[in-house]
Write a protein that holds these residues in place. Structure first.
Motif, PDB file in Angstrom:
ATOM      1  N   LEU A 129      -5.056  -5.214   7.756  1.00 12.97           N
ATOM      2  CA  LEU A 129      -5.735  -4.242   7.588  1.00 12.97           C
ATOM      3  C   LEU A 129      -6.807  -4.300   8.478  1.00 12.97           C
ATOM      4  N   ALA A 130      -7.597  -5.410   8.655  1.00 14.79           N
ATOM      5  CA  ALA A 130      -8.603  -5.630   9.791  1.00 14.79           C
ATOM      6  C   ALA A 130      -8.101  -5.419  11.165  1.00 14.79           C
TER       7      ALA A 130
ATOM      8  N   LYS B 208      -2.494 -11.815   0.070  1.00 11.31           N
ATOM      9  CA  LYS B 208      -3.752 -11.408   0.245  1.00 11.31           C
ATOM     10  C   LYS B 208      -4.283 -11.492   1.385  1.00 11.31           C
ATOM     11  N   SER B 209      -4.211 -12.855   2.256  1.00  9.94           N
ATOM     12  CA  SER B 209      -4.612 -13.048   3.305  1.00  9.94           C
ATOM     13  C   SER B 209      -4.121 -12.269   4.498  1.00  9.94           C
ATOM     14  N   GLN B 210      -2.721 -12.189   4.487  1.00  8.51           N
ATOM     15  CA  GLN B 210      -1.970 -11.570   5.568  1.00  8.51           C
ATOM     16  C   GLN B 210      -2.304  -9.861   5.574  1.00  8.51           C
ATOM     17  N   CYS B 211      -2.368  -9.533   4.270  1.00  8.64           N
ATOM     18  CA  CYS B 211      -2.827  -7.862   4.072  1.00  8.64           C
ATOM     19  C   CYS B 211      -4.184  -7.694   4.626  1.00  8.64           C
ATOM     20  N   SER B 212      -5.099  -8.782   4.292  1.00 10.72           N
ATOM     21  CA  SER B 212      -6.384  -8.437   4.805  1.00 10.72           C
ATOM     22  C   SER B 212      -6.436  -8.706   6.287  1.00 10.72           C
ATOM     23  N   ARG B 213      -5.784  -9.701   6.817  1.00  7.34           N
ATOM     24  CA  ARG B 213      -5.863  -9.820   8.351  1.00  7.34           C
ATOM     25  C   ARG B 213      -5.112  -8.396   9.109  1.00  7.34           C
TER      26      ARG B 213
ATOM     27  N   TYR C  64       0.810  -1.234  -0.071  1.00  4.97           N
ATOM     28  CA  TYR C  64       0.062  -0.060   0.034  1.00  4.97           C
ATOM     29  C   TYR C  64       0.879   1.221  -0.029  1.00  4.97           C
TER      30      TYR C  64
END
Length: 167
Positions: A151-152, A144-149, A123
């Motif tokens: 960001l959450a 994808k999964s690590q970035c999603s987690r 980002y």
């Protein structure tokens, strides 16, 4: 290293030191440590300049070296050193919102080092998922999964009502 190679490296280092520093600063949150990371990256590039200078995308290679240097260092440092100082550099204090910088750096510092590296590369550096995966030696699904987690987790830390919460 011979004269032309030295000049080539000096030109590259002069042109890219500031960008390497900014990325390192986002990774570690400490201006002094960021300087060390940027210098270590340049030292590694210098040591292998003949090979590195022939790379198709030298900036991407330098980011890879920087990120891997940061991650290797993270494994060695204690928690107290990892968190370091969250105060920005004098240069940065002239630009941007200081509250935003401190708030985001505090939130980033709470992420695990690998997740923080992924968020910064994805980002801040605006790299594609594929590029980040290649840099960190993992699958695109992992990015994808690590970035999603991550960001959450940032949203949770900053609160949905925070003006600094990631969208």
């Amino acid at each position: 290293m011979r004269g032309q190679d030295e000049l080539s490296f000096e030109e590259y280092a002069t042109a890219r030191t500031r960008r390497l520093y900014r990325t390192a600063y986002l990774l570690c949150g400490d201006p002094h440590r960021a300087e060390d990371l940027a210098q270590a990256t340049l030292a590694k590039l210098f040591a292998h300049w003949r090979r590195a200078s022939r790379m198709e995308n030298l900036d991407a290679y330098a980011r890879t070296v920087l990120t891997r240097t940061f991650l290797a260092e993270q494994r060695k440092w204690s928690l107290a050193r990892r968190l370091g100082s969250l105060v920005g550099s004098p240069e940065e204090s002239r630009h941007g919102d200081a509250d935003l910088r401190v708030t985001l750096l505090t939130a980033l510092a709470q992420l695990p080092s690998r997740a923080r590296a992924m968020v910064v590369l994805r980002y801040w550096e605006d790299l594609s998922v594929e590029t980040v995966a290649e840099l960190l030696g993992c699958s695109t699904g992992t990015v994808k999964s690590q970035c999603s987690r991550a960001l959450a987790r940032l949203r949770e830390q900053l609160g949905e009502s925070s003006p600094y919460a990631p969208v």
